[in-house]
Motif scaffolding. Structure first.
Motif, PDB file in Angstrom:
ATOM      1  N   CYS A   1       0.863  -1.180   0.000  1.00  0.00           N
ATOM      2  CA  CYS A   1       0.000   0.000   0.000  1.00  0.00           C
ATOM      3  C   CYS A   1       0.897   1.226   0.000  1.00  0.00           C
ATOM      4  O   CYS A   1       1.743   1.376   0.895  1.00  0.00           O
ATOM      5  N   LEU A   2       0.736   2.094  -0.982  1.00  0.00           N
ATOM      6  CA  LEU A   2       1.637   3.215  -1.191  1.00  0.00           C
ATOM      7  C   LEU A   2       0.924   4.544  -0.996  1.00  0.00           C
ATOM      8  O   LEU A   2      -0.256   4.691  -1.336  1.00  0.00           O
ATOM      9  N   VAL A   3       1.663   5.518  -0.455  1.00  0.00           N
ATOM     10  CA  VAL A   3       1.156   6.886  -0.300  1.00  0.00           C
ATOM     11  C   VAL A   3       2.119   7.810  -1.024  1.00  0.00           C
ATOM     12  O   VAL A   3       3.336   7.704  -0.861  1.00  0.00           O
TER      13      VAL A   3
ATOM     14  N   THR B   1      -0.684   9.893   7.294  1.00  0.00           N
ATOM     15  CA  THR B   1      -1.529   8.831   6.757  1.00  0.00           C
ATOM     16  C   THR B   1      -0.952   7.459   7.084  1.00  0.00           C
ATOM     17  O   THR B   1      -1.670   6.542   7.492  1.00  0.00           O
ATOM     18  N   LEU B   2       0.369   7.313   6.923  1.00  0.00           N
ATOM     19  CA  LEU B   2       1.006   6.027   7.225  1.00  0.00           C
ATOM     20  C   LEU B   2       0.929   5.715   8.718  1.00  0.00           C
ATOM     21  O   LEU B   2       0.645   4.575   9.112  1.00  0.00           O
ATOM     22  N   TYR B   3       1.191   6.704   9.563  1.00  0.00           N
ATOM     23  CA  TYR B   3       1.101   6.489  10.999  1.00  0.00           C
ATOM     24  C   TYR B   3      -0.329   6.112  11.413  1.00  0.00           C
ATOM     25  O   TYR B   3      -0.533   5.304  12.325  1.00  0.00           O
TER      26      TYR B   3
ATOM     27  N   ILE C   1       5.499  -4.138   7.513  1.00  0.00           N
ATOM     28  CA  ILE C   1       6.737  -3.361   7.349  1.00  0.00           C
ATOM     29  C   ILE C   1       6.374  -1.996   6.773  1.00  0.00           C
ATOM     30  O   ILE C   1       5.581  -1.898   5.835  1.00  0.00           O
ATOM     31  N   MET C   2       6.953  -0.934   7.348  1.00  0.00           N
ATOM     32  CA  MET C   2       6.818   0.385   6.747  1.00  0.00           C
ATOM     33  C   MET C   2       8.193   0.880   6.328  1.00  0.00           C
ATOM     34  O   MET C   2       9.129   0.884   7.135  1.00  0.00           O
TER      35      MET C   2
ATOM     36  N   SER D   1       4.553   2.160   2.262  1.00  0.00           N
ATOM     37  CA  SER D   1       5.678   3.018   1.897  1.00  0.00           C
ATOM     38  C   SER D   1       5.179   4.258   1.161  1.00  0.00           C
ATOM     39  O   SER D   1       3.971   4.412   0.903  1.00  0.00           O
ATOM     40  N   THR D   2       6.119   5.162   0.818  1.00  0.00           N
ATOM     41  CA  THR D   2       5.792   6.385   0.091  1.00  0.00           C
ATOM     42  C   THR D   2       6.680   6.518  -1.131  1.00  0.00           C
ATOM     43  O   THR D   2       7.761   5.926  -1.217  1.00  0.00           O
TER      44      THR D   2
END
Length: 576
Positions: free
Chosen positions: A328-330, A341-343, A398-399, A424-425
């Motif tokens: 899932c990507l931002v 958003t990830l947090y 995993i981030m 991840s971004t």
């Protein structure tokens, strides 16, 4: 209600009939509510009572000890009203005010708050004893402590000028000894001035402080709601001492003025909370520029429903991040809220039965139960090496802070395909372009389509100030330029901020996020495998219901949250 509560507690075997009678006797003698006396006498814990009341009223329970309530939220409800109804405001969420109450069914209290504040009330339940303790703290003790931090920057600047003879000018810097520079930075006027800048920035809701030396001037600017605003221009002769003071606070080398340095400052707030400042110092032509980013964990919004997602968008996002594997990507520019958003996703996934590891550069906020690793490129600890290590640590989730190169992307893709959820971004303009970016890195199309579940692109726009919001006279041609559907023009009233002291006469206060959420459906995967362009991928996604950044911004315009200028300035046309 008291008798009803007592009967229910007995029925649930939480208290005995004898205990109920003792509590009722104390209630008749001292007044107050039954629940307060039950906890005071030790018959039921506050936590247990709160959970029971939450089930009874059908509203969320809250532990006030876990919250640091913002000062501007406390100021919305007078102390007299809080004491009268045994309640305290906790936070704001758009047009709603979240209020902790011992009796969420008290419609008179809710009506009083609506009338006083103009907000819709979202009640949550808390133990009465906790509410009374919080009222005493926030309205009395913390108010006294906060009064010590009333900032008058002009007076402090005059105080600083009184230390002229003790400061080192830029012309003398080359001859100055290190001990002299450190001594200048330790003078009390310098210390008070730097402290005042930090506290003043916090009070004004600043995200970044810029301290900038130029050839003939030295200025300090705050970034508030995404825009830089000049605060003052101290004389340039103070630049070195102020920069050195910040270096000392951040444990940096004050003797090194030729190379960039990064550090961190942590200070304790009057209310018991903490504020982190991420410090970046960069040598420029006329001295060292300092930028401090404010990282306030108490204001970190981790509720996905309050970040700005539409309901259908959050459903897509949540459906994909809870899958057992995939990516899932931002995506978005720096400062667009990707980390938040990830947090938020990690906070919703953080349970005791999963192992979460993150590789970040830098680690902005600390979370209990999550293994966070700070990157150090100088010793070889980068995203790729951290990822390899994580895969030997039995991870579930995993981030990776950012996928910057083929090596990191390849390892992340492989991790997503071997039973791990990877967040991840990337830095791309929109969600469809993210797929193309991965392909351009050299990752095979079949790996991208197999691994990527969803891509989110986002921007931050300015929110219209609630205190000075007025109707805006916007020409139809401007709305058409912003791509507002013609059939909707005339069905809503565009708004704007007139400007007031609350928003520093800007008309804006706070930020609102614009999102687009691209789910990799089978039809889109087929197009990627066939090598179509980004524009073709985007067009097909729109046919399948994809809502672009511009569409998201228009929905906020229609709802009166932001202005047409922000729609045009923060998003690009869907037809370019």
């Amino acid at each position: 209600m008291a008798a009803r509560l007592g009967e229910l507690l007995i029925r649930e075997n939480i208290i005995s009939l004898q205990q109920l009678h003792k509590a009722q006797t104390a209630q008749q003698t001292e007044g107050g509510k039954l629940g307060f006396h039950l906890t005071k006498l030790g018959f039921v814990s506050e936590q247990e009572l709160t959970k029971f009341l939450s089930r009874q009223y059908g509203v969320p329970a809250i532990n006030l000890d876990d919250f640091q309530i913002p000062e501007d939220v406390i100021e919305l409800i007078p102390k007299e009203l809080a004491n009268k109804h045994r309640l305290i405001p906790v936070n704001r969420a758009g047009a709603a005010l979240i209020v902790a109450m011992s009796d969420p069914s008290n419609i008179f209290a809710i009506d009083d708050i609506k009338f006083k504040t103009g907000y819709n009330v979202e009640p949550v339940v808390a133990a009465e004893a906790s509410i009374l303790k919080a009222i005493t703290y926030y309205y009395d003790e913390a108010a006294k402590a906060r009064s010590k931090y009333v900032i008058n920057l002009e007076e402090l600047l005059e105080d600083l000028e009184g230390a002229d003879d003790e400061l080192i000018s830029p012309e003398e810097e080359e001859e100055a000894e290190l001990i002299d520079l450190e001594d200048a930075a330790s003078q009390s006027p310098v210390i008070r001035f730097v402290n005042a800048i930090l506290v003043d920035a916090m009070r004004k809701g600043t995200s970044d402080i810029h301290i900038e030396p130029y050839e003939k001037e030295f200025r300090i600017r705050y970034r508030i709601d995404g825009s830089l605003q000049e605060v003052m221009q101290p004389p340039i002769k103070y630049a070195n001492a102020l920069t050195s003071r910040i270096k000392i606070l951040a444990n940096l080398d004050i003797a090194e003025r030729r190379l960039p340095q990064d550090g961190r400052i942590k200070i304790k707030l009057a209310g018991g909370g903490e504020m982190d400042f991420r410090v970046s110092i960069c040598p420029t032509l006329f001295g060292e520029k300092t930028v401090l980013r404010l990282l306030d964990s108490s204001n970190l919004q981790l509720d996905m429903t309050k970040l700005g997602f539409d309901e259908d968008q959050i459903d897509i996002w949540m459906r994909n991040i809870v899958k057992p594997y995939g990516m899932c990507l931002v995506t978005g520019p720096t400062g667009s809220g990707k980390t938040t958003t990830l947090y938020s996703a990690l906070a919703s996934l953080n349970n005791e039965d999963v192992n979460i590891s993150t590789a970040e550069d830098p680690v902005e906020f600390n979370f209990a139960g999550i293994n966070q690793v700070q990157m150090h490129e100088d010793i070889g600890l980068n995203f790729a090496s951290a990822l390899r290590s994580f895969l030997r640590q039995d991870p579930d989730i995993i981030m990776v802070g950012e996928i910057r190169d083929f090596e990191t992307g390849e390892i992340a893709i492989k991790a997503a395909l071997t039973g791990h959820m990877v967040l991840s971004t990337l830095h791309t303009n929109d969600a469809p372009a993210t797929v193309t970016r991965l392909l351009n890195m050299g990752i095979e199309p079949f790996l991208v389509t197999a691994a990527v579940n969803v891509v989110v692109a986002q921007r931050l726009g300015k929110r219209i100030c609630k205190d000075c919001k007025i109707p805006a006279d916007v020409d139809k041609s401007v709305l058409l330029k912003a791509e507002v559907p013609e059939n909707l023009i005339g069905t809503f009233q565009p708004m704007q901020g007139r400007g007031c002291p609350t928003c520093n006469n800007t008309g804006y206060k706070g930020r609102v996020a614009f999102y687009e959420v691209l789910e990799m459906k089978d039809a889109l995967k087929e197009l990627v495998l066939n090598g179509v362009s980004t524009l073709e991928l985007k067009a097909e996604a729109i046919k399948l219901g994809f809502k672009t950044l511009r569409m998201s911004a228009i929905s906020h315009l229609i709802n009166g949250v932001t202005t047409v200028d922000e729609v045009l300035g923060r998003t690009v046309s869907d037809y370019d």
